[in-house]
Design a protein around this motif. Structure first.
Motif, PDB file in Angstrom:
ATOM      1  N   GLY A  90      19.245 -67.447  34.317  1.00  0.00           N
ATOM      2  CA  GLY A  90      17.868 -67.638  34.763  1.00  0.00           C
ATOM      3  C   GLY A  90      17.789 -67.684  36.270  1.00  0.00           C
ATOM      4  N   LEU A  91      16.628 -67.295  36.771  1.00  0.00           N
ATOM      5  CA  LEU A  91      16.407 -67.315  38.209  1.00  0.00           C
ATOM      6  C   LEU A  91      15.160 -68.157  38.458  1.00  0.00           C
ATOM      7  CD1 LEU A  91      17.651 -65.810  40.695  1.00  0.00           C
ATOM      8  CD2 LEU A  91      15.747 -64.242  40.508  1.00  0.00           C
ATOM      9  N   VAL A  92      15.236 -69.074  39.420  1.00  0.00           N
ATOM     10  CA  VAL A  92      14.079 -69.883  39.778  1.00  0.00           C
ATOM     11  C   VAL A  92      13.656 -69.466  41.183  1.00  0.00           C
ATOM     12  CG1 VAL A  92      13.238 -72.216  40.222  1.00  0.00           C
ATOM     13  CG2 VAL A  92      14.811 -71.808  38.314  1.00  0.00           C
ATOM     14  N   PHE A  93      12.437 -68.955  41.297  1.00  0.00           N
ATOM     15  CA  PHE A  93      11.921 -68.520  42.597  1.00  0.00           C
ATOM     16  C   PHE A  93      10.882 -69.549  43.033  1.00  0.00           C
ATOM     17  CE2 PHE A  93       9.813 -66.300  45.885  1.00  0.00           C
ATOM     18  CZ  PHE A  93      10.594 -65.228  46.279  1.00  0.00           C
ATOM     19  N   VAL A  94      11.181 -70.265  44.119  1.00  0.00           N
ATOM     20  CA  VAL A  94      10.285 -71.342  44.558  1.00  0.00           C
ATOM     21  C   VAL A  94       9.363 -70.827  45.668  1.00  0.00           C
ATOM     22  CG1 VAL A  94      10.142 -73.694  45.471  1.00  0.00           C
ATOM     23  CG2 VAL A  94      12.028 -73.067  43.937  1.00  0.00           C
ATOM     24  N   MET A 125       8.905 -69.070  38.172  1.00  0.00           N
ATOM     25  CA  MET A 125       8.326 -69.168  39.517  1.00  0.00           C
ATOM     26  C   MET A 125       7.638 -70.522  39.639  1.00  0.00           C
ATOM     27  SD  MET A 125       7.108 -65.424  40.595  1.00  0.00           S
ATOM     28  CE  MET A 125       6.843 -66.023  42.231  1.00  0.00           C
ATOM     29  N   TYR A 126       8.178 -71.351  40.506  1.00  0.00           N
ATOM     30  CA  TYR A 126       7.575 -72.651  40.777  1.00  0.00           C
ATOM     31  C   TYR A 126       6.613 -72.499  41.950  1.00  0.00           C
ATOM     32  CZ  TYR A 126      10.653 -75.997  38.225  1.00  0.00           C
ATOM     33  OH  TYR A 126      11.300 -76.762  37.290  1.00  0.00           O
ATOM     34  N   LEU A 127       5.340 -72.826  41.750  1.00  0.00           N
ATOM     35  CA  LEU A 127       4.377 -72.879  42.855  1.00  0.00           C
ATOM     36  C   LEU A 127       4.373 -74.323  43.332  1.00  0.00           C
ATOM     37  CD1 LEU A 127       1.460 -70.653  41.515  1.00  0.00           C
ATOM     38  CD2 LEU A 127       3.622 -69.991  42.545  1.00  0.00           C
ATOM     39  N   ASN A 128       5.216 -74.606  44.312  1.00  0.00           N
ATOM     40  CA  ASN A 128       5.527 -75.981  44.694  1.00  0.00           C
ATOM     41  C   ASN A 128       4.519 -76.563  45.707  1.00  0.00           C
ATOM     42  OD1 ASN A 128       7.211 -78.288  44.688  1.00  0.00           O
ATOM     43  ND2 ASN A 128       8.260 -77.574  46.535  1.00  0.00           N
ATOM     44  N   LYS A 129       4.610 -77.860  45.898  1.00  0.00           N
ATOM     45  CA  LYS A 129       3.807 -78.648  46.848  1.00  0.00           C
ATOM     46  C   LYS A 129       2.365 -78.809  46.367  1.00  0.00           C
ATOM     47  CE  LYS A 129       6.867 -77.294  50.647  1.00  0.00           C
ATOM     48  NZ  LYS A 129       7.104 -77.144  52.072  1.00  0.00           N
ATOM     49  N   SER A 130       2.199 -78.891  45.057  1.00  0.00           N
ATOM     50  CA  SER A 130       0.854 -79.049  44.480  1.00  0.00           C
ATOM     51  C   SER A 130       0.224 -80.380  44.860  1.00  0.00           C
ATOM     52  CB  SER A 130       0.917 -78.916  42.954  1.00  0.00           C
ATOM     53  OG  SER A 130       1.662 -79.988  42.426  1.00  0.00           O
ATOM     54  N   ASP A 131       1.027 -81.316  45.375  1.00  0.00           N
ATOM     55  CA  ASP A 131       0.472 -82.614  45.801  1.00  0.00           C
ATOM     56  C   ASP A 131      -0.325 -82.500  47.097  1.00  0.00           C
ATOM     57  OD1 ASP A 131       2.652 -83.640  48.155  1.00  0.00           O
ATOM     58  OD2 ASP A 131       3.390 -82.183  46.752  1.00  0.00           O
ATOM     59  N   LEU A 132      -0.146 -81.413  47.846  1.00  0.00           N
ATOM     60  CA  LEU A 132      -0.832 -81.283  49.137  1.00  0.00           C
ATOM     61  C   LEU A 132      -2.220 -80.681  48.943  1.00  0.00           C
ATOM     62  CD1 LEU A 132       2.163 -80.066  51.361  1.00  0.00           C
ATOM     63  CD2 LEU A 132       1.157 -82.352  51.241  1.00  0.00           C
ATOM     64  N   GLN A 133      -3.153 -81.117  49.816  1.00  0.00           N
ATOM     65  CA  GLN A 133      -4.546 -80.721  49.649  1.00  0.00           C
ATOM     66  C   GLN A 133      -4.764 -79.219  49.788  1.00  0.00           C
ATOM     67  OE1 GLN A 133      -7.068 -83.000  52.165  1.00  0.00           O
ATOM     68  NE2 GLN A 133      -8.121 -83.935  50.410  1.00  0.00           N
ATOM     69  N   ASP A 149      11.456 -62.211  31.173  1.00  0.00           N
ATOM     70  CA  ASP A 149      10.395 -63.150  30.845  1.00  0.00           C
ATOM     71  C   ASP A 149      10.043 -63.922  32.105  1.00  0.00           C
ATOM     72  OD1 ASP A 149      10.293 -62.670  28.033  1.00  0.00           O
ATOM     73  OD2 ASP A 149      12.256 -63.629  27.928  1.00  0.00           O
ATOM     74  N   VAL A 150       8.751 -64.026  32.388  1.00  0.00           N
ATOM     75  CA  VAL A 150       8.326 -64.689  33.625  1.00  0.00           C
ATOM     76  C   VAL A 150       7.465 -65.910  33.282  1.00  0.00           C
ATOM     77  CG1 VAL A 150       7.084 -64.419  35.810  1.00  0.00           C
ATOM     78  CG2 VAL A 150       8.324 -62.468  34.851  1.00  0.00           C
ATOM     79  N   ILE A 151       7.799 -67.041  33.890  1.00  0.00           N
ATOM     80  CA  ILE A 151       7.009 -68.272  33.742  1.00  0.00           C
ATOM     81  C   ILE A 151       6.468 -68.617  35.125  1.00  0.00           C
ATOM     82  CG2 ILE A 151       7.128 -70.755  33.231  1.00  0.00           C
ATOM     83  CD1 ILE A 151       9.890 -69.904  31.785  1.00  0.00           C
ATOM     84  N   ILE A 152       5.177 -68.931  35.201  1.00  0.00           N
ATOM     85  CA  ILE A 152       4.642 -69.396  36.485  1.00  0.00           C
ATOM     86  C   ILE A 152       4.213 -70.849  36.302  1.00  0.00           C
ATOM     87  CG2 ILE A 152       2.848 -69.064  38.246  1.00  0.00           C
ATOM     88  CD1 ILE A 152       3.112 -66.096  37.787  1.00  0.00           C
ATOM     89  N   GLN A 153       4.790 -71.743  37.094  1.00  0.00           N
ATOM     90  CA  GLN A 153       4.566 -73.177  36.917  1.00  0.00           C
ATOM     91  C   GLN A 153       4.206 -73.858  38.230  1.00  0.00           C
ATOM     92  OE1 GLN A 153       4.830 -75.214  34.002  1.00  0.00           O
ATOM     93  NE2 GLN A 153       3.916 -76.662  35.444  1.00  0.00           N
ATOM     94  N   LYS A 154       3.021 -74.460  38.249  1.00  0.00           N
ATOM     95  CA  LYS A 154       2.611 -75.271  39.392  1.00  0.00           C
ATOM     96  C   LYS A 154       3.461 -76.557  39.400  1.00  0.00           C
ATOM     97  CE  LYS A 154      -1.556 -77.691  40.165  1.00  0.00           C
ATOM     98  NZ  LYS A 154      -2.917 -77.948  39.769  1.00  0.00           N
ATOM     99  N   CYS A 155       3.916 -76.986  40.566  1.00  0.00           N
ATOM    100  CA  CYS A 155       4.739 -78.195  40.566  1.00  0.00           C
ATOM    101  C   CYS A 155       4.728 -78.897  41.925  1.00  0.00           C
ATOM    102  CB  CYS A 155       6.175 -77.881  40.165  1.00  0.00           C
ATOM    103  SG  CYS A 155       7.154 -77.151  41.480  1.00  0.00           S
ATOM    104  N   GLU A 161       5.176 -83.607  39.404  1.00  0.00           N
ATOM    105  CA  GLU A 161       4.313 -82.814  38.517  1.00  0.00           C
ATOM    106  C   GLU A 161       4.935 -81.445  38.215  1.00  0.00           C
ATOM    107  OE1 GLU A 161       0.810 -81.150  40.276  1.00  0.00           O
ATOM    108  OE2 GLU A 161      -0.106 -80.695  38.338  1.00  0.00           O
ATOM    109  N   GLY A 162       5.005 -81.104  36.946  1.00  0.00           N
ATOM    110  CA  GLY A 162       5.375 -79.735  36.542  1.00  0.00           C
ATOM    111  C   GLY A 162       6.849 -79.378  36.629  1.00  0.00           C
ATOM    112  N   ILE A 163       7.667 -80.259  37.206  1.00  0.00           N
ATOM    113  CA  ILE A 163       9.074 -79.870  37.415  1.00  0.00           C
ATOM    114  C   ILE A 163       9.805 -79.719  36.068  1.00  0.00           C
ATOM    115  CG2 ILE A 163      11.297 -80.527  38.450  1.00  0.00           C
ATOM    116  CD1 ILE A 163       9.578 -80.220  40.763  1.00  0.00           C
ATOM    117  N   TRP A 164       9.767 -80.783  35.272  1.00  0.00           N
ATOM    118  CA  TRP A 164      10.461 -80.693  33.973  1.00  0.00           C
ATOM    119  C   TRP A 164       9.739 -79.758  33.013  1.00  0.00           C
ATOM    120  CZ3 TRP A 164      15.303 -81.598  33.494  1.00  0.00           C
ATOM    121  CH2 TRP A 164      15.936 -82.550  34.292  1.00  0.00           C
ATOM    122  N   GLU A 165       8.439 -79.616  33.202  1.00  0.00           N
ATOM    123  CA  GLU A 165       7.671 -78.680  32.354  1.00  0.00           C
ATOM    124  C   GLU A 165       8.219 -77.253  32.535  1.00  0.00           C
ATOM    125  OE1 GLU A 165       3.538 -79.537  33.005  1.00  0.00           O
ATOM    126  OE2 GLU A 165       2.962 -77.813  31.768  1.00  0.00           O
TER     127      GLU A 165
END
Ligand SMILES: Nc1nc2c(ncn2[C@@H]2O[C@H](COP(=O)(O)OP(=O)(O)OP(=O)(O)O)[C@@H](O)[C@H]2O)c(=O)[nH]1
Ligand SMILES: [Mg+2]
Length: 180
Positions: A90-94, A125-133, A149-155, A161-165
């Motif tokens: 697997g590849l995680v693209f942050v 694909m982690y869309l990170n820094k969701s805590d920022l305004q 297979d591609v997963i897009i996850q806000k985190c 938020e969203g990391i373990w998801e």
């Protein structure tokens, strides 16, 4: 955090993986996107301040019955990324979701991925820094990576938020891959 020099032979790594039955996951993404902060969150269950990664960090995490060997490769020297693509599960693209100006650069790296990786893998694909305004949803158009297979996850590596998801979704797709 364990540190390996970037010159460690990929061959040694794949032998180690086979003997310990760990799945190999590689974290990539532009510098400062939050790869190491996410890895630290997975490892320690909390946010920890980080320094830019020179070379790479390597950690093992367990999720359900599975062990993941994670390579977190610094974003500054992008030519290093492809050195870790052998025997990939697997590849995680942050992505830093507060930095819209980098969208084209990200798109370019995604296109390069489709050229560098020929086997079917899971791409998270982690869309990170969701805590920022100023965090925003980002569009990547067609991720040019139809073989996988591609997963897009806000985190957020800050709030968790969203990391373990994201890991759970990736784990589910890997279950399917190994059953088929
Ligand atoms: N607010 C907030 N800050 C974050 C988050 N994730 C990372 N950061 C911060 O963003 C900066 C970069 O994070 P890193 O994890 O070092 O980024 P990286 O992708 O590993 O960077 P390189 O190693 O240089 O490729 C640090 O100051 C982190 O504290 C997040 O989810 N929210
Ligand atoms: Mg880092």
């Amino acid at each position: 955090m364990g540190c390996l020099s970037s010159s460690q032979k990929e061959e040694d790594v794949s032998i180690a993986l086979q003997s310990q039955k760990k799945l190999k996951i590689v974290f990539i993404g532009l510098e400062g996107s939050g790869k190491t902060a996410i890895l630290q969150y997975l490892r320690n269950g909390k946010f920890t301040e980080t320094q830019p990664t020179i070379g790479l960090n390597v950690e093992t995490i367990q999720y359900k019955q599975r062990f993941y060997l994670i390579f977190d490769v610094g974003g500054k020297v992008r030519t290093l990324w492809s050195h870790y693509y052998d025997n990939l599960d697997g590849l995680v693209f942050v992505v830093d979701s507060t930095n819209q100006e980098k969208q084209q650069e990200i798109q370019k790296e995604l296109k390069k991925l489709s050229e560098d990786i020929k086997t079917k893998i899971v791409l998270l694909m982690y869309l990170n820094k969701s805590d920022l305004q100023n965090s925003q949803t980002m569009e990547f158009g067609d991720i040019p990576y139809s073989k996988s297979d591609v997963i897009i996850q806000k985190c957020s590596a800050k709030s968790g938020e969203g990391i373990w998801e994201g890991i759970d979704k990736m784990n589910g797709l890997l279950d399917q891959k190994f059953q088929s």
